[in-house]
Design a protein around this motif. Sequence first.
Motif, PDB file in Angstrom:
ATOM      1  N   ARG A   1       0.922  -1.180  -0.053  1.00 29.29           N
ATOM      2  CA  ARG A   1       0.105  -0.063  -0.036  1.00 29.29           C
ATOM      3  C   ARG A   1       1.002   1.327   0.107  1.00 29.29           C
ATOM      4  N   LYS A   2       0.361   2.375  -0.561  1.00 26.11           N
ATOM      5  CA  LYS A   2       1.376   3.480  -0.788  1.00 26.11           C
ATOM      6  C   LYS A   2       0.727   4.663  -0.120  1.00 26.11           C
ATOM      7  N   LEU A   3       1.511   5.223   0.727  1.00 27.54           N
ATOM      8  CA  LEU A   3       1.026   6.643   1.381  1.00 27.54           C
ATOM      9  C   LEU A   3       1.180   7.936   0.491  1.00 27.54           C
ATOM     10  N   ILE A   4       0.494   8.641   0.325  1.00 28.78           N
ATOM     11  CA  ILE A   4       0.594   9.885  -0.422  1.00 28.78           C
ATOM     12  C   ILE A   4       0.390  11.269   0.587  1.00 28.78           C
ATOM     13  N   CYS A   5       1.187  12.170   0.304  1.00 28.66           N
ATOM     14  CA  CYS A   5       1.220  13.590   0.959  1.00 28.66           C
ATOM     15  C   CYS A   5       0.293  14.491   0.306  1.00 28.66           C
ATOM     16  N   GLU A   6      -0.580  15.201   1.041  1.00 30.01           N
ATOM     17  CA  GLU A   6      -1.420  16.077   0.425  1.00 30.01           C
ATOM     18  C   GLU A   6      -1.593  17.410   1.123  1.00 30.01           C
ATOM     19  N   SER A   7      -1.215  18.561   0.432  1.00 29.80           N
ATOM     20  CA  SER A   7      -1.232  19.610   1.281  1.00 29.80           C
ATOM     21  C   SER A   7      -2.654  20.018   1.821  1.00 29.80           C
ATOM     22  N   SER A   8      -2.872  20.338   2.963  1.00 26.10           N
ATOM     23  CA  SER A   8      -3.941  20.382   3.680  1.00 26.10           C
ATOM     24  C   SER A   8      -4.582  22.070   3.365  1.00 26.10           C
ATOM     25  N   LYS A   9      -6.102  21.912   3.363  1.00 25.96           N
ATOM     26  CA  LYS A   9      -6.747  23.190   2.910  1.00 25.96           C
ATOM     27  C   LYS A   9      -7.180  23.789   4.167  1.00 25.96           C
ATOM     28  N   THR A  10      -6.804  23.169   5.473  1.00 27.24           N
ATOM     29  CA  THR A  10      -7.155  23.643   6.442  1.00 27.24           C
ATOM     30  C   THR A  10      -6.065  23.880   7.413  1.00 27.24           C
ATOM     31  N   LYS A  11      -6.105  24.809   8.537  1.00 27.54           N
ATOM     32  CA  LYS A  11      -5.086  25.086   9.528  1.00 27.54           C
ATOM     33  C   LYS A  11      -5.309  24.269  10.908  1.00 27.54           C
ATOM     34  N   ASN A  12      -4.367  23.970  11.801  1.00 29.22           N
ATOM     35  CA  ASN A  12      -4.853  23.814  13.159  1.00 29.22           C
ATOM     36  C   ASN A  12      -4.655  24.911  13.833  1.00 29.22           C
ATOM     37  N   ASN A  13      -3.519  25.895  13.735  1.00 30.51           N
ATOM     38  CA  ASN A  13      -3.372  26.901  14.574  1.00 30.51           C
ATOM     39  C   ASN A  13      -3.446  28.295  13.671  1.00 30.51           C
ATOM     40  N   GLN A  14      -3.766  29.230  14.445  1.00 31.65           N
ATOM     41  CA  GLN A  14      -3.650  30.557  13.734  1.00 31.65           C
ATOM     42  C   GLN A  14      -2.382  31.069  12.873  1.00 31.65           C
ATOM     43  N   THR A  15      -1.187  30.598  13.460  1.00 31.03           N
ATOM     44  CA  THR A  15      -0.103  31.074  12.683  1.00 31.03           C
ATOM     45  C   THR A  15       0.494  29.863  12.103  1.00 31.03           C
TER      46      THR A  15
ATOM     47  N   MET B   1      -3.200  40.546  16.450  1.00 27.49           N
ATOM     48  CA  MET B   1      -1.765  40.589  16.548  1.00 27.49           C
ATOM     49  C   MET B   1      -1.165  39.318  16.829  1.00 27.49           C
ATOM     50  N   THR B   2      -0.101  39.038  16.015  1.00 28.61           N
ATOM     51  CA  THR B   2       0.793  38.100  16.486  1.00 28.61           C
ATOM     52  C   THR B   2       2.309  38.611  16.272  1.00 28.61           C
ATOM     53  N   ALA B   3       3.220  37.574  16.853  1.00 28.00           N
ATOM     54  CA  ALA B   3       4.785  37.647  16.967  1.00 28.00           C
ATOM     55  C   ALA B   3       5.257  38.225  15.485  1.00 28.00           C
ATOM     56  N   ALA B   4       4.425  37.642  14.542  1.00 24.59           N
ATOM     57  CA  ALA B   4       4.859  38.166  12.794  1.00 24.59           C
ATOM     58  C   ALA B   4       4.462  39.438  12.510  1.00 24.59           C
ATOM     59  N   ASN B   5       3.380  40.193  13.187  1.00 20.78           N
ATOM     60  CA  ASN B   5       3.052  41.519  12.612  1.00 20.78           C
ATOM     61  C   ASN B   5       3.162  42.465  13.863  1.00 20.78           C
ATOM     62  N   PHE B   6       3.687  42.192  14.855  1.00 23.86           N
ATOM     63  CA  PHE B   6       3.972  43.013  15.908  1.00 23.86           C
ATOM     64  C   PHE B   6       4.696  44.432  15.506  1.00 23.86           C
ATOM     65  N   SER B   7       4.350  45.454  15.619  1.00 25.06           N
ATOM     66  CA  SER B   7       5.147  46.635  15.116  1.00 25.06           C
ATOM     67  C   SER B   7       4.844  48.037  16.013  1.00 25.06           C
ATOM     68  N   VAL B   8       5.709  48.782  15.814  1.00 21.64           N
ATOM     69  CA  VAL B   8       5.317  50.056  16.343  1.00 21.64           C
ATOM     70  C   VAL B   8       4.730  50.918  15.405  1.00 21.64           C
ATOM     71  N   ASN B   9       3.611  51.983  15.669  1.00 14.29           N
ATOM     72  CA  ASN B   9       2.953  52.435  14.542  1.00 14.29           C
ATOM     73  C   ASN B   9       3.907  53.398  13.904  1.00 14.29           C
ATOM     74  N   LYS B  10       3.525  53.539  12.539  1.00 14.54           N
ATOM     75  CA  LYS B  10       4.657  54.187  11.729  1.00 14.54           C
ATOM     76  C   LYS B  10       4.577  55.510  11.696  1.00 14.54           C
ATOM     77  N   ASP B  11       3.333  56.243  12.201  1.00 16.75           N
ATOM     78  CA  ASP B  11       3.321  57.544  12.212  1.00 16.75           C
ATOM     79  C   ASP B  11       4.037  57.954  13.626  1.00 16.75           C
ATOM     80  N   VAL B  12       4.243  57.387  14.572  1.00 15.02           N
ATOM     81  CA  VAL B  12       4.760  57.628  15.825  1.00 15.02           C
ATOM     82  C   VAL B  12       6.536  57.498  15.490  1.00 15.02           C
ATOM     83  N   MET B  13       6.747  56.530  14.653  1.00 19.89           N
ATOM     84  CA  MET B  13       8.144  56.354  14.132  1.00 19.89           C
ATOM     85  C   MET B  13       8.749  57.663  13.463  1.00 19.89           C
ATOM     86  N   ASN B  14       7.687  58.173  12.691  1.00 23.95           N
ATOM     87  CA  ASN B  14       8.045  59.001  11.565  1.00 23.95           C
ATOM     88  C   ASN B  14       7.948  60.516  12.389  1.00 23.95           C
ATOM     89  N   ASP B  15       7.053  60.468  13.546  1.00 18.71           N
ATOM     90  CA  ASP B  15       6.991  61.938  14.121  1.00 18.71           C
ATOM     91  C   ASP B  15       6.856  61.389  15.739  1.00 18.71           C
TER      92      ASP B  15
END
Length: 617
Positions: free
Chosen positions: A258-272, A484-498
Amino acid sequence: MASTFFGLHIGSSALSSFQVATNTTANNIANVKTTGYTRQEATLQAKDAINVTARYGSVGTGVTVTSIKQQRDLYYDNKYWENNSCYGRYEQKLYYMNQIQNYFKDNGSSVKGFSSVFSQMFSDLDTLRSKPSDKTVRNQFISSAQSLCTYFNQMSDNLSKLQDDCNEEIRNNVDKINSISEKISLLNKEINQIETGTGVEASSLRDERANLIDSLSKIVNVSYNETEVQNTYGDNLGGTNFSLYINGEKVVEGKDYRKLICESSKTKNNQTDNDDLYKIYWEDTKMEFSATAGTAGGSLKALFEVRDGDNLENFKGKVTKADSYSLTVENTSIDNIKSLNLPDKDGKITVNNISYSYDSWEAQVDAQGNIKSVTFNLSKDKAIADPEKTVAEGYLLNAGSAINARGIPYYMTQLNEFVRNFSEMFNQIESKGQNLNGDTPPTFFEAITNTAKVYDFSESEAYSKLPDGQTATINSSSNTYYRMTAANFSVNKDVMNDVSLFATSTDYVKTDSCDIVDELKKLQSEKTVYRGDKAESFLETIISNVSVDTEKAETYNKLYSNLEQTIANQRTSVSGVDEDEEALNLVKFQYSYNMASKIISVMNQMLDKLINDTGVA
């Protein structure tokens, strides 16, 4: 009755038998260094005796070789495969846990981790207290705050890449399983072609098959069953039926596999989770292959534990309401919106061992963000068969993978939970102040996605003002701290500019007042921010988890490595070639061969005397 020349026949049978035994021993010696070779032994047996018309009854007819058999012990083979599976699991796990541990390192000099970056940020905040209007000092603090964001962004990126590496290794391991299974099925066919009807053991092919099983046992748990092929009368026909099992499921039966196959899942287990993570299916039945079940093992299980492990901290809840395409749960295991790790869409949930995918979810939360209930809006590809029974039975809903291991999803969830709690507390304090322009400052920490979409958590502000006892509805796309996640955590761009947009005081007229800064300073070591502890202890909490997991993997890796050597020695004591023992056998069989030659010589002399020197003159 025996003939006059019967003694020569007995001697001849001895010569032939001991020559076979000598050749078998010579073959063992020749393969003493051959990896995976199994010692062979010639089985000698007395030939059937013949009856004679004399009172002593019967006469022996000599010796014969009934078979040349491999000397293997199934008990040691099974023990070796069981241990090899455990060794493969922890060896693989240790490899990835060492990498995760390296990501969290912080020595303050060459490797600057959370503690260094976090301390620097609050050191610059302390400097700002003495010069609140100095734009250079303000810019220095804001840059330090962005460095903290960059640290979490990089941690998320590193863990995400590691998840992709695990995912690719899963596919490679499945390819190896298929390749080995196919080779074993072909060997089964060849072995039966040789052994059926002949009684000859295909030793070399059996060695090759055993070596393949050894290799396979490091990837998954293996076992096999081999029975003799018999006719309707129960007679052995010489061949065998060989079946191989991986993780308790049959993968090879005779010449079929018997052969096993890998298929890309259309669903996710976790947010990230990354997109397109593989699931493994049986090609013939389309049923999912469980690589993390209780019967599973090997490096494949470790890869799933690292890639999908959530330490059983996945979202769970009791179903209290249902219709064909929606499920509502209460008494949830994750009770605050900032700790939620559910995917916003294309997530997977399981109810009564039936999996569904959902397009979105809605949550009822109170002023503190505590979750009262969550409703999942299911995809239209599968409806709930009996909604009323689902509610009446009080089924438990499980989201995600529910794997009892601290893997990448677990550590990603901890990163997310920290940045959400810390940024919310920081933003709430900052919002009480006035910037240098006399205005309410903008949200300091924001979530900026790859598509440049900005979340300022305005809807979190809305539900936080609810009266006690009331709830508000938010959904998976709401502008809350869930985004918010660790991937998109950022300081406000307006504050950085001013930098004048950053507030240090509740009254901008009082240029030397720093009451907002004083409140923000408390977030470092006075306020409870993460899992009942202070913000500065975040790294210690994470490192303790990583260290425990790494040490456990290292301990078990050494344990099973040592056991492997012990079991291998025990197995070799039965199936391996011992040079001294074979040398002794060689001498023994040579001596026996010489004695058989002596029998021929003596019989020859007797017959010569009988034929040539006896007669009538």
